[in-house]
Design an enzyme around this catalytic site. Structure first.
Site, short mmCIF file in Angstrom:
data_model
loop_
_atom_site.label_atom_id
_atom_site.label_comp_id
_atom_site.label_asym_id
_atom_site.label_seq_id
_atom_site.Cartn_x
_atom_site.Cartn_y
_atom_site.Cartn_z
N ARG A 33 0.82 -1.21 0.00
CA ARG A 33 0.00 0.00 0.00
C ARG A 33 0.85 1.27 0.00
O ARG A 33 0.51 2.27 -0.63
CB ARG A 33 -0.92 -0.01 1.22
CG ARG A 33 -1.82 1.19 1.29
CD ARG A 33 -2.86 1.02 2.38
NE ARG A 33 -3.55 2.26 2.64
CZ ARG A 33 -3.31 3.04 3.70
NH1 ARG A 33 -2.42 2.69 4.59
NH2 ARG A 33 -3.97 4.16 3.86
N HIS B 75 0.28 4.05 -2.84
CA HIS B 75 -0.25 5.37 -2.53
C HIS B 75 0.73 6.50 -2.86
O HIS B 75 0.30 7.63 -3.07
CB HIS B 75 -0.66 5.42 -1.06
CG HIS B 75 -1.98 4.77 -0.80
ND1 HIS B 75 -2.87 5.24 0.14
CD2 HIS B 75 -2.57 3.70 -1.38
CE1 HIS B 75 -3.95 4.47 0.13
NE2 HIS B 75 -3.78 3.53 -0.78
N HIS C 282 -5.80 -7.29 -3.28
CA HIS C 282 -6.57 -7.43 -2.04
C HIS C 282 -6.51 -8.85 -1.52
O HIS C 282 -7.06 -9.13 -0.46
CB HIS C 282 -8.03 -7.04 -2.28
CG HIS C 282 -8.25 -5.57 -2.30
ND1 HIS C 282 -9.34 -4.99 -2.89
CD2 HIS C 282 -7.51 -4.55 -1.81
CE1 HIS C 282 -9.28 -3.68 -2.75
NE2 HIS C 282 -8.17 -3.39 -2.11
N TRP D 227 -9.77 -10.28 3.04
CA TRP D 227 -10.48 -10.56 1.81
C TRP D 227 -10.40 -12.05 1.46
O TRP D 227 -11.25 -12.57 0.75
CB TRP D 227 -9.88 -9.76 0.66
CG TRP D 227 -10.27 -8.32 0.60
CD1 TRP D 227 -11.24 -7.76 -0.18
CD2 TRP D 227 -9.70 -7.23 1.34
NE1 TRP D 227 -11.30 -6.40 0.02
CE2 TRP D 227 -10.37 -6.04 0.95
CE3 TRP D 227 -8.69 -7.14 2.29
CZ2 TRP D 227 -10.06 -4.78 1.47
CZ3 TRP D 227 -8.37 -5.89 2.82
CH2 TRP D 227 -9.06 -4.74 2.41
N ASP E 10 -14.96 -3.96 -4.56
CA ASP E 10 -14.61 -5.34 -4.89
C ASP E 10 -15.76 -5.99 -5.65
O ASP E 10 -15.57 -6.59 -6.71
CB ASP E 10 -14.34 -6.15 -3.61
CG ASP E 10 -13.21 -5.62 -2.77
OD1 ASP E 10 -12.19 -5.23 -3.35
OD2 ASP E 10 -13.35 -5.58 -1.53
#
Length: 380
Positions: free
Chosen positions: A138, A142, A271, A303, A332
């Site tokens: 992440r 980002h 994910h 997930w 999703d």
């Protein structure tokens, strides 16, 4: 984005400078409060280091921002960390002698190839001990995901330029908890000053995918860091988890980056790693049978069942919708509802090899968005 995306609000407040012996201590204190060189030749970590005017020792630039991945969360689940407020628009620097500095860091040239290789090995060891794959993915996403293809000027166009280390950008809602990722890798930056923050973030992200069993990412390094918080992008460029119109929102965000429907779906497959925590991101359950025992800090909702293994389970589980202990966000679910997205989601659920191929290409493309390379596009 998933593990790469989620909305959460972060308040950063830095009070009078306390006595701090090290950057690590500083970040730990903050977190405790409520809350291209190809890797075969060179990689550049975009770590932010500045020289102190009162000391010859370098001041490690610490960027306070807030994961979804708080590794214990996922690329989309963001850890929340209300920190003390510092002057808006400045980055916090903690010197070896303690105290704060808001001096901007100098622009860095390409990362040192040997240091990049060594940093990669240190990241691998970190992953083995901290199980922080999701939050590191992440972090890279980002930093790069603020890119706007309609803006030509660097660094105003955003992208992989190390700006995420600054407080003003860390305070963006979608970055809640990413201060935890900075905490995890700061010692690596301190050790390898010849690696830029921009490169380090992307190196950590790609290495996390590979070490979790994912495909080899065709990375290149040599990214230049922005020099100050005034070069950070405005808030609102990253995707949210539960927008009113998920398909439209995903396209608005990712098309702006120059990505297409296939790349949106492939990247969403990340994910498969990580968890979301309701106290940080507002999404997911506090705990499930898959997360109550960790690894890492227990809790959150994942997930997938094996949320530290990179495979195509994400697509299989969303399609099946049979396990209430597995998280499915609006962004999703729409992958199997939107006609164009569904073509790729169905394919990836059936064919992991195709998913891995498309994911590796999309991840590499994302990691280069908006970056300025020095020297240009050198492989490691």
């Amino acid at each position: 984005m998933a593990d790469p995306v989620v909305a959460s609000h972060l308040s950063l407040v830095l009070k009078a400078p306390p006595t701090i012996s090290s950057p690590s201590q500083f970040l730990l204190q903050q977190h405790s409060k409520p809350m291209a060189f190809s890797l075969n030749s060179a990689a550049s970590l975009r770590l932010f280091v500045s020289s102190s005017s009162s000391s010859s020792s370098a001041a490690a630039r610490l960027s306070l921002r807030s994961t979804s991945l708080s590794f214990s969360s996922s690329l989309k689940s963001l850890a929340f960390s209300p920190l003390s407020r510092h002057k808006r628009g400045s980055a916090v620097s903690v010197s070896s002698t303690g105290g704060f500095s808001s001096v901007a860091s100098p622009k860095c040239a390409a990362s040192d190839p040997d240091q990049l290789k060594s940093a990669r090995e240190d990241i691998k060891e970190l992953l083995k001990s901290k199980f922080c794959h999701p939050i590191l993915v992440r972090l890279g996403w980002h930093d790069a995901g603020t890119y706007n293809k309609n803006i030509e000027e660097w660094p105003r166009r955003g992208g992989a330029n190390g700006s995420l280390r600054f407080e003003v950008e860390l305070k963006h809602a979608a970055n809640a908890g990413l201060v935890n990722a900075l905490n995890l890798i700061q010692h690596i930056k301190d050790k390898y000053s010849g690696v830029t923050y921009a490169d380090l973030f992307q190196l950590a992200s790609a290495t996390a995918i590979e070490e979790a069993g994912g495909p080899k990412i065709p990375m290149k390094y040599g990214r230049v860091d922005v020099s100050g918080p005034n070069e950070c992008p405005e808030e609102g460029r990253l995707p949210a988890a539960g927008p009113p119109s998920p398909a439209d929102h995903l396209r608005e965000v990712f098309y702006r980056m120059g990505l297409n429907d296939k790349e949106i779906v492939a990247l969403s497959g990340a994910h498969t790693l990580g968890r979301s925590r309701p106290d940080r991101s507002g999404w997911g359950k506090p705990e499930t049978k898959y997360t109550k025992d960790g690894p890492g800090a227990p809790g959150g909702q994942s997930w997938t069942v094996q949320w530290l293994k990179f495979d195509n389970s994400y697509f299989k589980d969303i399609k099946a919708k049979r396990d209430e202990d597995l998280l499915v966000l609006p962004t999703d679910a729409v992958l199997f509802e939107d006609p164009s997205f569904k073509v790729y989601a169905e394919k990836y659920a059936e064919d992991q090899e195709t998913f891995f191929k498309d994911y590796a290409e999309a991840h590499a493309k994302l990691s280069n968005l908006g970056a300025k390379f020095n020297p240009p596009e050198v492989g490691l």
